[in-house]
Design an enzyme around this catalytic site. Structure first.
Site, PDB file in Angstrom:
ATOM      1  N   HIS A 305       0.852  -1.188   0.000  1.00  0.00           N
ATOM      2  CA  HIS A 305       0.000   0.000   0.000  1.00  0.00           C
ATOM      3  C   HIS A 305       0.882   1.229   0.000  1.00  0.00           C
ATOM      4  CE1 HIS A 305      -3.194   2.783   1.146  1.00  0.00           C
ATOM      5  NE2 HIS A 305      -4.014   1.856   0.692  1.00  0.00           N
ATOM      6  N   ASP A 362      -7.955  -5.474   0.133  1.00  0.00           N
ATOM      7  CA  ASP A 362      -8.422  -6.294  -0.979  1.00  0.00           C
ATOM      8  C   ASP A 362      -7.998  -7.752  -0.900  1.00  0.00           C
ATOM      9  OD1 ASP A 362      -9.778  -4.272  -2.317  1.00  0.00           O
ATOM     10  OD2 ASP A 362      -7.898  -3.460  -3.093  1.00  0.00           O
TER      11      ASP A 362
HETATM   12  N1  CMC Z   1       4.127  -7.443  -4.850  1.00  0.00           N
HETATM   13  C1  CMC Z   1       5.468  -7.406  -5.038  1.00  0.00           C
HETATM   14  N2  CMC Z   1       6.227  -6.305  -4.881  1.00  0.00           N
HETATM   15  C2  CMC Z   1       5.577  -5.166  -4.529  1.00  0.00           C
HETATM   16  C3  CMC Z   1       4.179  -5.126  -4.315  1.00  0.00           C
HETATM   17  C4  CMC Z   1       3.463  -6.320  -4.495  1.00  0.00           C
HETATM   18  N3  CMC Z   1       2.133  -6.336  -4.304  1.00  0.00           N
HETATM   19  N4  CMC Z   1       3.821  -3.859  -3.973  1.00  0.00           N
HETATM   20  C5  CMC Z   1       4.941  -3.133  -3.975  1.00  0.00           C
HETATM   21  N5  CMC Z   1       6.012  -3.920  -4.303  1.00  0.00           N
HETATM   22  C6  CMC Z   1       7.413  -3.487  -4.355  1.00  0.00           C
HETATM   23  C7  CMC Z   1       7.688  -2.708  -5.616  1.00  0.00           C
HETATM   24  O1  CMC Z   1       8.149  -3.540  -6.654  1.00  0.00           O
HETATM   25  C8  CMC Z   1       8.734  -1.723  -5.154  1.00  0.00           C
HETATM   26  O2  CMC Z   1       9.964  -2.391  -5.124  1.00  0.00           O
HETATM   27  P1  CMC Z   1      11.336  -1.549  -5.434  1.00  0.00           P
HETATM   28  O3  CMC Z   1      11.409  -0.487  -4.384  1.00  0.00           O
HETATM   29  O4  CMC Z   1      12.388  -2.579  -5.341  1.00  0.00           O
HETATM   30  O5  CMC Z   1      11.163  -0.995  -6.808  1.00  0.00           O
HETATM   31  C9  CMC Z   1       8.341  -1.433  -3.711  1.00  0.00           C
HETATM   32  O6  CMC Z   1       7.618  -2.584  -3.261  1.00  0.00           O
HETATM   33  C10 CMC Z   1       7.468  -0.197  -3.536  1.00  0.00           C
HETATM   34  O7  CMC Z   1       6.369  -0.318  -4.440  1.00  0.00           O
HETATM   35  P2  CMC Z   1       5.772   0.895  -5.283  1.00  0.00           P
HETATM   36  O8  CMC Z   1       5.036   0.346  -6.457  1.00  0.00           O
HETATM   37  O9  CMC Z   1       6.833   1.903  -5.539  1.00  0.00           O
HETATM   38  O10 CMC Z   1       4.773   1.479  -4.196  1.00  0.00           O
HETATM   39  P3  CMC Z   1       3.509   2.347  -4.485  1.00  0.00           P
HETATM   40  O11 CMC Z   1       3.220   3.058  -3.238  1.00  0.00           O
HETATM   41  O12 CMC Z   1       3.684   3.165  -5.721  1.00  0.00           O
HETATM   42  O13 CMC Z   1       2.379   1.254  -4.812  1.00  0.00           O
HETATM   43  C11 CMC Z   1       0.570  -0.239  -4.643  1.00  0.00           C
HETATM   44  C12 CMC Z   1       1.378   0.841  -3.941  1.00  0.00           C
HETATM   45  C13 CMC Z   1      -0.695  -0.542  -3.813  1.00  0.00           C
HETATM   46  C14 CMC Z   1       0.085   0.252  -6.033  1.00  0.00           C
HETATM   47  C15 CMC Z   1       1.429  -1.506  -4.787  1.00  0.00           C
HETATM   48  O14 CMC Z   1       1.796  -1.987  -3.516  1.00  0.00           O
HETATM   49  C16 CMC Z   1       0.723  -2.610  -5.580  1.00  0.00           C
HETATM   50  O15 CMC Z   1       0.775  -2.599  -6.810  1.00  0.00           O
HETATM   51  N6  CMC Z   1       0.022  -3.584  -4.885  1.00  0.00           N
HETATM   52  C17 CMC Z   1      -0.750  -4.571  -5.555  1.00  0.00           C
HETATM   53  C18 CMC Z   1      -2.091  -3.978  -5.947  1.00  0.00           C
HETATM   54  C19 CMC Z   1      -3.019  -3.806  -4.772  1.00  0.00           C
HETATM   55  O16 CMC Z   1      -3.176  -4.684  -3.933  1.00  0.00           O
HETATM   56  N7  CMC Z   1      -3.693  -2.633  -4.726  1.00  0.00           N
HETATM   57  C20 CMC Z   1      -4.693  -2.344  -3.696  1.00  0.00           C
HETATM   58  C21 CMC Z   1      -4.305  -1.197  -2.817  1.00  0.00           C
HETATM   59  S1  CMC Z   1      -5.407  -1.095  -1.388  1.00  0.00           S
HETATM   60  C22 CMC Z   1      -6.931  -0.683  -2.008  1.00  0.00           C
HETATM   61  C23 CMC Z   1      -6.975   0.620  -2.701  1.00  0.00           C
HETATM   62  O17 CMC Z   1      -6.526   1.622  -2.146  1.00  0.00           O
HETATM   63  O18 CMC Z   1      -7.520   0.674  -3.799  1.00  0.00           O
END
Ligand code: CMC
Length: 427
Positions: A305, A362
């Site tokens: 998240h 989720d």
């Molecule tokens: N699985 C594997 N690696 C992950 C995941 C994951 N679900 N989420 C983040 N990472 C890694 C990512 O690769 C990155 O690694 P590095 O720093 O080495 O590049 C690091 O963790 C930080 O991730 P980010 O994408 O820069 O973080 P963000 O804040 O931009 O993204 C997120 C947040 C929710 C989009 C992401 O965690 C994700 O894609 N999760 C899966 C989708 C999901 O479950 N979304 C629902 C969110 S809760 C409900 C809502 O608010 O809608």
């Protein structure tokens, strides 16, 4: 004078006020930055930028805290109802008994849809994704309810807010009915907000539908868990759309479109699809390796998240609600075992520990919704239904602010500098 942040740029020093909220990080007020320095700040993805001032919802991502108007989500989920939480979000305080009754009656009076909208549904392909239908139908509401679209009038804003909250279950249930080829079921105002939604979704005109109280309660709690979540992508979309003066129905349709994405509300659908693909616990290690592999786009859906760097407090409630639903329906789902094991393995893996990736709201919601009988394509629709109250409350908060301005971010331009047009035969 309060605290100031100092910035040196171009050989000169500047000071910017530090503003304090009631709780949470202070913010540096850089509104005069461009006028004084000729520079913008650069923060794509808004990782360090407060886009607005708000008194609605507070999240402490490190501690896993979520408060609506100061009340912890766990307490609301256990003791409140979705209608009461909606009142709280809209009005700032918990209602008295009379206020709650009046609010519930008002919402109940608005549950029906203009009959012509049924024709509008029939224009969609039968296999249309219900979220596509939601975007279209909610946007179309402004063509049906123009008597409440003067956003400068607080009474109009109130009526359109009530209409949106009240009609969303009807719209969502009709999107489902259309996709399965069953007749639309009209609202029954003798039922609760959530009971009525369940009946419109799963009832058929041919027989009586009996609402199961335990499922009604679980569904209502799921709605509470999704009611608002501070300045997330879809809420920011609603605010940005609304900042131009667009009518609330158009703004909420924009929010629904944004919510659809798999990184946001679409993650519940994606999480269940992922669990189905993984299947049995023995296949989990392979998927954990894939999630860690930078060359593989696969991510653990329902994990991680932007704000929570701890267990999402909504996921905790979701997990206990799941057990209640299984007990009430006397069912179980092997995917729950897979999900529990996946959580256990991920949370003991250094990759997830170091990056502070925990299950989010989720992760378990898909298994519950599936047990209740919803197809995966409806999951994000349910999220949209519940989040409508948050969107509407945030939109109202923004429009009521006399200092409100159109949202207009700036950019770091990296394209070509000015050049002269070249005739086609010279290129
Ligand atoms: N699985 C594997 N690696 C992950 C995941 C994951 N679900 N989420 C983040 N990472 C890694 C990512 O690769 C990155 O690694 P590095 O720093 O080495 O590049 C690091 O963790 C930080 O991730 P980010 O994408 O820069 O973080 P963000 O804040 O931009 O993204 C997120 C947040 C929710 C989009 C992401 O965690 C994700 O894609 N999760 C899966 C989708 C999901 O479950 N979304 C629902 C969110 S809760 C409900 C809502 O608010 O809608």
């Amino acid at each position: 004078m309060g605290d100031q942040a100092k910035l040196s740029a171009g050989g000169a020093d500047f000071e910017y006020p530090i503003l304090k909220g009631s709780v949470g990080p202070d913010v540096v007020d850089i509104r005069k930055l461009y006028a004084q320095t000729g520079k913008f700040t650069f923060d794509p993805g808004f990782t360090s930028t407060a886009s607005c001032e708000s008194a609605l919802t507070y999240i402490d991502g490190d501690e896993g805290v979520l408060l609506h108007r100061g009340y912890p989500i766990g307490q609301l989920a256990e003791k409140s109802s979705f209608m009461e939480t909606s009142y709280l979000l809209l009005n700032g305080e918990l209602p008295s008994k009379d206020e709650l009754t009046t609010f519930e009656n008002t919402i109940t009076r608005h549950t029906m849809l203009h009959e012509q909208l049924a024709t509008f549904y029939r224009g969609f392909r039968r296999d249309a994704h219900p979220m596509a239908i939601m975007c279209g139908v909610v946007g179309a509401l402004s063509a049906f309810y123009h008597d409440s679209t003067d956003i400068a009038d607080p009474e109009h804003r109130k009526i359109s807010s009530h209409r949106l909250i009240a009609k969303m279950p009807t719209i969502a249930a009709m999107a489902y009915k259309y996709s399965v080829g069953q007749p639309f079921v009209y609202p029954d105002n003798s039922l609760s907000y959530t009971g009525n939604f369940l009946r419109m979704t799963f009832g058929v005109p041919a027989e009586e539908y009996e609402v199961i109280p335990a499922i009604e309660k679980a569904m209502d709690r799921i709605f509470i868990l999704h009611a608002d979540h501070e300045q997330n992508a879809s809420t920011s979309t609603v605010r940005l759309a609304g900042s131009s003066g667009a009518n609330p129905f158009a703004c909420i349709a924009a929010g629904i479109a944004c919510l659809w994405g798999p990184a946001h509300g679409g993650a519940n659908e994606a999480a269940l699809n992922m669990l189905k693909e993984i299947g049995t616990p023995d296949r989990i290690p392979h998927y954990i390796e894939r999630a860690k592999d930078k060359n593989d786009p696969f991510r653990l859906m329902g994990f991680g998240h932007r704000v929570y760097k701890n267990y999402d407090p909504r996921a905790t409630v979701m997990q206990s609600t799941l057990r209640e639903v299984f007990d009430a329906l006397k069912v179980t789902d092997p995917l729950f075992e897979t999900a529990l094991r996946l959580e256990e393995l991920a949370l003991s893996d250094p990759y997830f520990v170091e990056k502070k990736l925990f299950p989010n709201v989720d992760f378990y919601s898909g298994i519950i919704l599936s047990a209740i009988g919803f197809p995966t394509t409806m999951f994000t629709v349910l999220f949209a239904l519940a989040r409508t109250v948050g969107w509407v409350a945030q939109w109202n908060e923004m429009i009521s602010d006399p200092g409100q301005k159109i949202g207009r971010p700036r950019q770091l331009y990296t394209g070509p500098t000015q050049r002269d047009y070249l005739a086609i035969d010279k290129r």
